[in-house]
Design a protein around this motif. Structure first.
Motif, PDB file in Angstrom:
ATOM      1  N   ASP A  14       0.876  -1.179   0.000  1.00 31.81           N
ATOM      2  CA  ASP A  14       0.000   0.000   0.000  1.00 31.81           C
ATOM      3  C   ASP A  14       0.913   1.230   0.000  1.00 31.81           C
ATOM      4  N   LEU A  15       1.132   1.793  -1.166  1.00 30.02           N
ATOM      5  CA  LEU A  15       2.090   2.891  -1.297  1.00 30.02           C
ATOM      6  C   LEU A  15       1.704   4.104  -0.460  1.00 30.02           C
ATOM      7  N   ASP A  16       0.430   4.418  -0.371  1.00 27.16           N
ATOM      8  CA  ASP A  16       0.012   5.560   0.446  1.00 27.16           C
ATOM      9  C   ASP A  16       0.404   5.356   1.912  1.00 27.16           C
ATOM     10  N   ARG A  17       0.139   4.175   2.451  1.00 28.51           N
ATOM     11  CA  ARG A  17       0.508   3.886   3.853  1.00 28.51           C
ATOM     12  C   ARG A  17       2.010   3.902   4.050  1.00 28.51           C
ATOM     13  N   THR A  18       2.748   3.381   3.082  1.00 29.33           N
ATOM     14  CA  THR A  18       4.207   3.354   3.193  1.00 29.33           C
ATOM     15  C   THR A  18       4.773   4.774   3.186  1.00 29.33           C
ATOM     16  N   ILE A  19       4.264   5.625   2.302  1.00 29.85           N
ATOM     17  CA  ILE A  19       4.705   7.020   2.264  1.00 29.85           C
ATOM     18  C   ILE A  19       4.331   7.714   3.576  1.00 29.85           C
ATOM     19  N   TRP A  20       3.144   7.463   4.083  1.00 28.88           N
ATOM     20  CA  TRP A  20       2.713   8.033   5.363  1.00 28.88           C
ATOM     21  C   TRP A  20       3.689   7.626   6.468  1.00 28.88           C
TER      22      TRP A  20
END
Length: 134
Positions: A14-20
């Motif tokens: 989950d790229l959004d969660r990883t960036i977060w």
């Protein structure tokens, strides 16, 4: 002639969660995010190297720990001036803390360390550098 450390490549579910996690909680900076063949890629700047994060379009399985008797990357480490507020914020956000802040085993390199997991289960070490290190 070596110019420095460039990046580590990793996979995210989950790229959004990883960036977060890496940007909002740990303080890395998003350098680039764009579509890639069969997914999406992002580069996060840690100040001395980057994380290249590939998020495939299909589901991925959670990371598995590398046993001590197996070659591979066991964890990645980020240096902070004070790890206590970082660990507190990670706990508040519900992330898994593997080891709370403690004195480092390698006092020549680090003063204190703590360990947590990123959203995909990758082990991340949070460290305060020894006074002898810049």
């Amino acid at each position: 002639m070596l110019q420095g450390f460039e990046h580590i490549g990793m996979t995210s579910g989950d790229l959004d969660r990883t960036i977060w996690f890496y940007c909002d909680l740990l303080g890395l900076r998003l350098h680039l995010r764009k579509p890639a063949s069969s997914g999406e890629v992002a580069f996060l700047d840690a100040g001395g190297g980057m994380l290249e994060i590939f998020a495939p379009a299909e589901p991925v399985t959670r990371a598995q720990d590398v046993p001590p008797q197996t070659a591979g990357m066991r964890h990645m480490t980020f240096a902070f001036s004070d790890i206590d507020p970082v660990v507190q914020r990670l706990e508040e956000e519900g992330l898994e803390i593997i080891e709370r802040p403690r004195l480092a085993h390698n006092q020549d390199v680090f003063k204190r360390v703590a360990f947590c997991r990123d959203p995909d289960g990758i082990i991340v070490e949070l460290a305060e550098r020894a006074a002898s290190r810049p």
